[in-house]
Design a protein around this motif. Structure first.
Motif, PDB file in Angstrom:
ATOM      1  N   LEU A 446       0.610  -1.233  -0.306  1.00 55.08           N
ATOM      2  CA  LEU A 446      -0.381  -0.085  -0.216  1.00 55.08           C
ATOM      3  C   LEU A 446       0.838   1.190  -0.010  1.00 55.08           C
ATOM      4  O   LEU A 446       0.784   2.474  -0.682  1.00 55.08           O
ATOM      5  CB  LEU A 446      -0.729   0.060   0.850  1.00 55.08           C
ATOM      6  CG  LEU A 446      -2.307  -0.981   0.873  1.00 55.08           C
ATOM      7  CD1 LEU A 446      -3.000  -1.122   2.708  1.00 55.08           C
ATOM      8  CD2 LEU A 446      -3.227  -0.701  -0.025  1.00 55.08           C
ATOM      9  N   ALA A 447       1.784   1.048   0.910  1.00 57.02           N
ATOM     10  CA  ALA A 447       3.336   2.313   0.637  1.00 57.02           C
ATOM     11  C   ALA A 447       3.526   2.201  -0.037  1.00 57.02           C
ATOM     12  O   ALA A 447       4.159   3.699  -0.755  1.00 57.02           O
ATOM     13  CB  ALA A 447       3.780   2.496   2.628  1.00 57.02           C
ATOM     14  N   ALA A 448       3.848   1.498  -1.345  1.00 55.72           N
ATOM     15  CA  ALA A 448       4.902   1.291  -2.225  1.00 55.72           C
ATOM     16  C   ALA A 448       4.329   2.341  -3.799  1.00 55.72           C
ATOM     17  O   ALA A 448       4.974   1.969  -4.142  1.00 55.72           O
ATOM     18  CB  ALA A 448       5.384  -0.475  -2.195  1.00 55.72           C
ATOM     19  N   ARG A 449       2.764   2.140  -3.846  1.00 61.35           N
ATOM     20  CA  ARG A 449       1.850   2.671  -4.223  1.00 61.35           C
ATOM     21  C   ARG A 449       2.711   2.179  -5.830  1.00 61.35           C
ATOM     22  O   ARG A 449       3.232   2.556  -6.584  1.00 61.35           O
ATOM     23  CB  ARG A 449       1.681   3.518  -4.293  1.00 61.35           C
ATOM     24  CG  ARG A 449       1.206   4.276  -3.310  1.00 61.35           C
ATOM     25  CD  ARG A 449       1.704   6.170  -3.809  1.00 61.35           C
ATOM     26  NE  ARG A 449       0.362   6.825  -1.953  1.00 61.35           N
ATOM     27  CZ  ARG A 449      -0.344   6.822  -1.678  1.00 61.35           C
ATOM     28  NH1 ARG A 449      -1.031   6.422  -2.393  1.00 61.35           N
ATOM     29  NH2 ARG A 449      -0.850   7.842  -0.973  1.00 61.35           N
ATOM     30  N   THR A 450       2.869   0.644  -6.002  1.00 56.52           N
ATOM     31  CA  THR A 450       3.569   0.252  -7.195  1.00 56.52           C
ATOM     32  C   THR A 450       2.195  -0.937  -8.139  1.00 56.52           C
ATOM     33  O   THR A 450       2.642  -1.072  -8.973  1.00 56.52           O
ATOM     34  CB  THR A 450       4.542  -1.002  -7.201  1.00 56.52           C
ATOM     35  OG1 THR A 450       4.152  -2.310  -6.525  1.00 56.52           O
ATOM     36  CG2 THR A 450       5.732  -0.522  -6.008  1.00 56.52           C
ATOM     37  N   CYS A 451       1.142  -0.800  -8.183  1.00 55.56           N
ATOM     38  CA  CYS A 451      -0.027  -1.069  -8.764  1.00 55.56           C
ATOM     39  C   CYS A 451      -1.314  -0.535  -7.972  1.00 55.56           C
ATOM     40  O   CYS A 451      -1.479   0.374  -6.917  1.00 55.56           O
ATOM     41  CB  CYS A 451      -0.006  -2.135  -8.204  1.00 55.56           C
ATOM     42  SG  CYS A 451      -0.540  -3.280  -5.942  1.00 55.56           S
ATOM     43  N   PRO A 452      -2.888  -0.792  -9.149  1.00 53.46           N
ATOM     44  CA  PRO A 452      -3.660   0.173  -8.405  1.00 53.46           C
ATOM     45  C   PRO A 452      -4.601  -0.730  -6.884  1.00 53.46           C
ATOM     46  O   PRO A 452      -4.432  -1.425  -7.193  1.00 53.46           O
ATOM     47  CB  PRO A 452      -4.863  -0.358  -9.833  1.00 53.46           C
ATOM     48  CG  PRO A 452      -3.825  -1.085 -10.398  1.00 53.46           C
ATOM     49  CD  PRO A 452      -2.952  -0.967  -9.722  1.00 53.46           C
ATOM     50  N   ARG A 453      -4.710   0.121  -6.482  1.00 53.57           N
ATOM     51  CA  ARG A 453      -5.578  -0.016  -5.196  1.00 53.57           C
ATOM     52  C   ARG A 453      -7.348   0.505  -5.779  1.00 53.57           C
ATOM     53  O   ARG A 453      -6.924   1.470  -5.555  1.00 53.57           O
ATOM     54  CB  ARG A 453      -4.866   0.699  -3.558  1.00 53.57           C
ATOM     55  CG  ARG A 453      -5.945   1.334  -3.005  1.00 53.57           C
ATOM     56  CD  ARG A 453      -5.202   2.085  -1.653  1.00 53.57           C
ATOM     57  NE  ARG A 453      -6.157   1.607  -0.049  1.00 53.57           N
ATOM     58  CZ  ARG A 453      -6.626   2.305   0.803  1.00 53.57           C
ATOM     59  NH1 ARG A 453      -4.803   3.229   0.554  1.00 53.57           N
ATOM     60  NH2 ARG A 453      -7.031   2.016   1.820  1.00 53.57           N
ATOM     61  N   VAL A 454      -7.985  -0.787  -4.779  1.00 46.10           N
ATOM     62  CA  VAL A 454     -10.149  -0.185  -5.175  1.00 46.10           C
ATOM     63  C   VAL A 454      -9.986   0.132  -3.742  1.00 46.10           C
ATOM     64  O   VAL A 454     -10.565  -1.416  -3.128  1.00 46.10           O
ATOM     65  CB  VAL A 454     -10.057  -0.846  -5.471  1.00 46.10           C
ATOM     66  CG1 VAL A 454     -11.716  -0.916  -5.869  1.00 46.10           C
ATOM     67  CG2 VAL A 454      -9.361  -1.421  -7.298  1.00 46.10           C
ATOM     68  N   ALA A 455     -10.693   1.288  -3.208  1.00 52.43           N
ATOM     69  CA  ALA A 455     -11.006   0.910  -1.647  1.00 52.43           C
ATOM     70  C   ALA A 455     -12.270   0.701  -2.021  1.00 52.43           C
ATOM     71  O   ALA A 455     -12.918   1.468  -2.417  1.00 52.43           O
ATOM     72  CB  ALA A 455     -10.360   2.346  -1.339  1.00 52.43           C
ATOM     73  N   SER A 456     -12.529   0.054  -1.245  1.00 54.48           N
ATOM     74  CA  SER A 456     -14.241   0.015  -0.866  1.00 54.48           C
ATOM     75  C   SER A 456     -14.546   0.963  -0.156  1.00 54.48           C
ATOM     76  O   SER A 456     -14.662   1.426   0.753  1.00 54.48           O
ATOM     77  CB  SER A 456     -14.657  -1.106   0.325  1.00 54.48           C
ATOM     78  OG  SER A 456     -16.534  -1.690   0.084  1.00 54.48           O
ATOM     79  N   ARG A 457     -16.519   1.511  -0.352  1.00 54.06           N
ATOM     80  CA  ARG A 457     -16.940   2.542  -0.144  1.00 54.06           C
ATOM     81  C   ARG A 457     -18.109   1.841   0.953  1.00 54.06           C
ATOM     82  O   ARG A 457     -18.696   2.795   1.116  1.00 54.06           O
ATOM     83  CB  ARG A 457     -17.317   2.922  -1.503  1.00 54.06           C
ATOM     84  CG  ARG A 457     -16.543   4.104  -1.860  1.00 54.06           C
ATOM     85  CD  ARG A 457     -16.520   5.048  -2.983  1.00 54.06           C
ATOM     86  NE  ARG A 457     -17.465   4.963  -4.060  1.00 54.06           N
ATOM     87  CZ  ARG A 457     -16.943   4.075  -5.309  1.00 54.06           C
ATOM     88  NH1 ARG A 457     -15.157   3.915  -5.389  1.00 54.06           N
ATOM     89  NH2 ARG A 457     -17.035   3.984  -6.231  1.00 54.06           N
ATOM     90  N   THR A 458     -18.718   0.514   0.728  1.00 56.69           N
ATOM     91  CA  THR A 458     -19.340   0.175   1.276  1.00 56.69           C
ATOM     92  C   THR A 458     -18.922   0.043   3.013  1.00 56.69           C
ATOM     93  O   THR A 458     -18.155  -1.086   3.790  1.00 56.69           O
ATOM     94  CB  THR A 458     -19.272  -1.320   0.677  1.00 56.69           C
ATOM     95  OG1 THR A 458     -19.490  -1.662  -0.772  1.00 56.69           O
ATOM     96  CG2 THR A 458     -20.336  -2.115   1.417  1.00 56.69           C
ATOM     97  N   PRO A 459     -19.760   0.469   4.099  1.00 61.67           N
ATOM     98  CA  PRO A 459     -19.177   0.727   4.798  1.00 61.67           C
ATOM     99  C   PRO A 459     -20.525  -0.521   5.453  1.00 61.67           C
ATOM    100  O   PRO A 459     -20.720  -1.120   5.573  1.00 61.67           O
ATOM    101  CB  PRO A 459     -20.651   2.048   5.671  1.00 61.67           C
ATOM    102  CG  PRO A 459     -21.545   2.103   4.408  1.00 61.67           C
ATOM    103  CD  PRO A 459     -21.107   1.638   3.593  1.00 61.67           C
ATOM    104  N   ASP A 460     -19.405  -1.014   6.583  1.00 61.54           N
ATOM    105  CA  ASP A 460     -19.896  -2.028   8.096  1.00 61.54           C
ATOM    106  C   ASP A 460     -21.282  -1.429   8.011  1.00 61.54           C
ATOM    107  O   ASP A 460     -21.274  -0.760   9.030  1.00 61.54           O
ATOM    108  CB  ASP A 460     -18.947  -2.654   9.481  1.00 61.54           C
ATOM    109  CG  ASP A 460     -17.670  -3.626   8.014  1.00 61.54           C
ATOM    110  OD1 ASP A 460     -18.047  -3.809   7.200  1.00 61.54           O
ATOM    111  OD2 ASP A 460     -16.626  -3.251   8.541  1.00 61.54           O
ATOM    112  N   PRO A 461     -22.537  -2.304   8.324  1.00 67.02           N
ATOM    113  CA  PRO A 461     -23.572  -2.180   9.385  1.00 67.02           C
ATOM    114  C   PRO A 461     -23.442  -1.933   9.767  1.00 67.02           C
ATOM    115  O   PRO A 461     -23.317  -2.518  10.963  1.00 67.02           O
ATOM    116  CB  PRO A 461     -24.816  -2.908   8.398  1.00 67.02           C
ATOM    117  CG  PRO A 461     -24.173  -4.025   8.134  1.00 67.02           C
ATOM    118  CD  PRO A 461     -21.984  -3.767   7.727  1.00 67.02           C
ATOM    119  N   GLY A 462     -24.886  -0.948  10.918  1.00 69.38           N
ATOM    120  CA  GLY A 462     -25.377  -0.893  12.533  1.00 69.38           C
ATOM    121  C   GLY A 462     -23.974  -0.504  13.729  1.00 69.38           C
ATOM    122  O   GLY A 462     -22.991   0.483  12.896  1.00 69.38           O
ATOM    123  N   PRO A 463     -25.117  -0.466  14.865  1.00 71.10           N
ATOM    124  CA  PRO A 463     -24.053  -0.083  15.627  1.00 71.10           C
ATOM    125  C   PRO A 463     -22.407  -0.706  15.663  1.00 71.10           C
ATOM    126  O   PRO A 463     -21.645   0.502  15.953  1.00 71.10           O
ATOM    127  CB  PRO A 463     -24.777   0.115  16.750  1.00 71.10           C
ATOM    128  CG  PRO A 463     -25.940  -0.700  15.887  1.00 71.10           C
ATOM    129  CD  PRO A 463     -25.637  -0.723  14.795  1.00 71.10           C
TER     130      PRO A 463
END
Length: 692
Positions: A446-463
């Motif tokens: 993740l820190a090296a940024r040598t490849c694409p990163r897809v960050a999920s925008r789906t939040p974990d539900p509920g309290p």
């Protein structure tokens, strides 16, 4: 500025090894790792030309994005979509239940030492006042002629796990008499290796030279620099000079200026693993076409579409390596990708860290969809697609779940096992605890940024999702929990913490939440202490399954964790015992643990450490934080422990303000690794080749 390096273990947890479903699988995995290491060394010795591009995907691969969106949007029911027959170039991916398991390699390494060698070692140990019980471990660690090695160099006793420097010093004094001294070069070399091994247990793959020499000085070595040089000369360790800023370093070299470097010292096994991993990742990235052909087809299929899984699939289409980050809900995106890939005939598989994670993801992907294994089973050949004629895994797409749990050696073995042209997705939650083994592979990538990163925008539900998400950004917030999803139980001392924990598991949670005791897990910072796993398990056994412990301390019905291989834990239940050993049921598989292995491989398992619980989730979780646990807390620990709960979380709290302070201020302890530098060097070579 480099962080200070600690050579002590990262947490109070002892890194209890975890295991696979049966003893033979554990042995098969160890042998598979040995074979793969030999393969790694052969690959590094070869003079490799430019990496050839992988074969273009078949036309059906271009349908993957359409299938992804069809599944995700509900336009096609899952069952009919994947039951349809479509023309493909390859036959549909085989179902694991219908194919014979690949043959397991014969176990030839690390066989038990013969009785004569053990007896000879025992005589030397007795002469030096060391416990006779160390005879077999010493004979195994030192190999043929172990008794002569030990007489010539008593500090070689440090190669046995669990032996401390002061114990080895006492043994040496008894054997050598006046010849033994703190400045003995044999002692310096042995302590250098021991410190590097301790550093690996804490997650480092190497140590900066000043940190290593300072640690040697603390152990009474009068000339630490000479001790390190001796270890390097004997091949007990390797030294590296890594540029602090590889990009700037390249520019300075071109201008004839000296570039700043740091000197690292590490063990050969981790050096080879990191170098092999960096080379293997570069191979995967370079063996997939950058544009045209299959990539354009995937992009056209994705045009006009949306959805999180569609974004993931579109990124996977054009790259050999993709990082997929997110919480528990993001697994749904990986499940859609796996189902759609297999539907169009691609040989797609997903690999989880533990059998619990495997079973949960298989249920998420759908019982009709095969192709979910554990990483350990995949490497050992006990699960998965098997290997092709060249020894590579026979697949087109591999989705690795729980990627933060990949240590550098496992990651290297996995990447070396992949063929050119395959697409690899490393998915996981960056906020959880890092691997038990050395390295921080996912974080380094993740820190090296040598490849694409897809960050999920789906939040974990509920309290629970809201609470864990807050912890992830350093905030311990009070959440609305109308269904008692989160309950805080304050306690004054460790004794009360144990009492309230037993009460919660046995009475309160079943009555108020409807979750039975067998579906509730207790998580605490460490094994020792007044409210560690040992004390909690003893109290929970007395309440939930009392008995005399007739089977080596266990009774039928006891919850246990089975751990024959370092780095993995398999929860199970004791079924009984016979002349062959202790019988367990682990994730539906029967396991027989030989009598002589029970003490080292099996623990009671109502209460776990956070590292043991990684990769699993339970309907209810009770997190126990006695007052003496404050020093062990960190944001990743709290995030991991709280995130194991699906429906209900009880926090038995005795640390008061230390908990929010740890969440806000205590990040993961830094680990010294070389992977970022190696990745940057590989990227620089690639760019140089393109410019040429």
């Amino acid at each position: 500025m480099e962080h200070a390096v600690s050579t002590e273990p990262e947490t109070t947890e002892d890194g209890t090894p975890e295991g696979t479903a049966e003893v033979s699988e554990a042995q098969a995995e160890l042998e598979a790792q040995r074979v793969e290491r030999e393969r790694i060394e052969r690959r590094k010795a070869e003079k490799r030309g430019p990496v050839e591009s992988g074969a273009k995907l078949s036309g059906t691969a271009a349908e993957l994005l359409a299938a992804v969106r069809a599944v995700e949007s509900g336009a096609k029911p899952v069952g009919p979509v994947f039951a349809e027959e479509k023309p493909v170039r390859r036959p549909a991916a085989p179902e694991p239940a219908r194919r014979a398991a690949p043959p397991r390699p014969a176990v030839v390494a690390r066989s038990a030492p013969d009785a004569d060698r053990v007896a000879a070692v025992r005589d030397v140990l007795v002469a030096g006042g060391a416990p006779e019980a160390l005879a077999a471990p010493v004979a195994l660690a030192l190999g043929e002629g172990a008794e002569d090695v030990l007489r010539a160099d008593p500090w070689q006793l440090l190669r046995v796990p669990g032996v401390r420097p002061e114990q080895a010093d006492g043994f040496a004094r008894a054997l050598l008499g006046a010849e033994s001294s703190p400045g003995d070069e044999r002692r310096g070399r042995a302590l250098t290796g021991w410190l590097l091994e301790q550093a690996a247990l804490a997650g480092h793959t190497a140590l900066e030279l000043p940190a290593l020499t300072a640690a040697l000085a603390q152990r009474g070595v009068p000339d630490a620099d000479a001790a390190v040089q001796d270890a390097l000369a004997e091949g007990d360790a390797l030294a590296f000079q890594d540029a602090l800023d590889p990009a700037a370093g390249a520019q300075e070299d071109a201008e004839g200026e000296e570039r700043p470097v740091r000197v690292l010292v590490g063990l050969e096994r981790y050096a080879l693993a990191e170098e092999s991993l960096a080379d293997g990742l570069a191979r995967l990235v370079n063996s997939v076409p950058k544009g045209g052909g299959s990539a354009e087809e995937w992009e056209r299929a994705a045009a006009g579409g949306g959805g999180a899984a569609g974004e993931l699939a579109r990124t996977v289409a054009g790259h050999g390596l993709v990082l997929h980050t997110g919480g528990e809900a993001s697994r749904g995106e990986s499940a859609v990708l796996l189902r759609a890939a297999r539907e169009v005939g691609l040989r797609a598989w997903a690999a989880a860290h533990s059998p619990l994670g495997r079973d949960r993801f298989a249920a998420l992907a759908g019982e009709a969809v095969a192709g979910v294994v554990t990483v350990a089973g995949l490497l050992a050949g006990a699960e998965g697609p098997g290997r092709d004629a060249e020894g590579a895994l026979d697949l087109d797409l591999l989705v690795v779940l729980d990627a933060p749990q990949l240590d550098v050696e496992t990651a290297a073995l996995l990447v070396e096992s992949l063929p050119d042209g395959v697409r690899l997705v490393l998915g996981g939650d960056p906020g959880v605890l890092w691997s038990v083994g050395a390295g921080r592979v996912f974080a380094d990538l993740l820190a090296a940024r040598t490849c694409p990163r897809v960050a999920s925008r789906t939040p974990d539900p509920g309290p629970l999702g809201e609470l864990v998400s807050g912890v992830g950004v350093g905030e311990l917030t009070q959440v609305e929990a109308p269904g008692k999803e989160v309950v805080i139980v304050p306690v004054r001392d460790a004794g009360e913490a144990v009492h309230r924990t037993v009460q919660l598991v046995a009475d309160s949670v079943p009555r108020a939440i409807g979750v039975p005791a067998e579906e509730t897990v207790v998580i605490t910072p460490g094994h020792g202490g007044a409210a560690g796993t040992r004390v909690l398990n003893a109290a929970l056994k007395e309440r939930l399954n009392p008995g005399p412990g007739r089977f080596g301390g266990f009774d039928a019905g006891d919850r246990v964790v089975y751990s024959p291989v370092p780095g993995r834990v398999l929860p199970g239940v004791v079924v009984g015992a016979d002349r062959d050993g202790l019988r367990l049921s682990c994730s539906g598989a029967e396991v027989v643990v030989p009598r002589e292995r029970v003490e080292g491989w099996v623990r009671h398992g109502w209460a776990l450490t956070a590292h043991q619980a990684v990769g699993g989730r339970w309907p209810a979780v009770v997190v126990v934080l006695p007052g003496d646990a404050a020093a062990a807390l960190s944001r990743p620990w709290v995030y991991t422990a709280f995130g194991r709960a699906e429906r209900h979380l009880s926090v038995v709290q005795g640390v008061e303000q230390a908990l929010p302070r740890a969440v806000a201020e205590v990040a993961a302890k830094p680990r010294t690794t070389r992977l970022p530098v190696l990745l940057a060097a590989a990227r620089g070579l690639e760019q140089g080749a393109e410019q040429a």
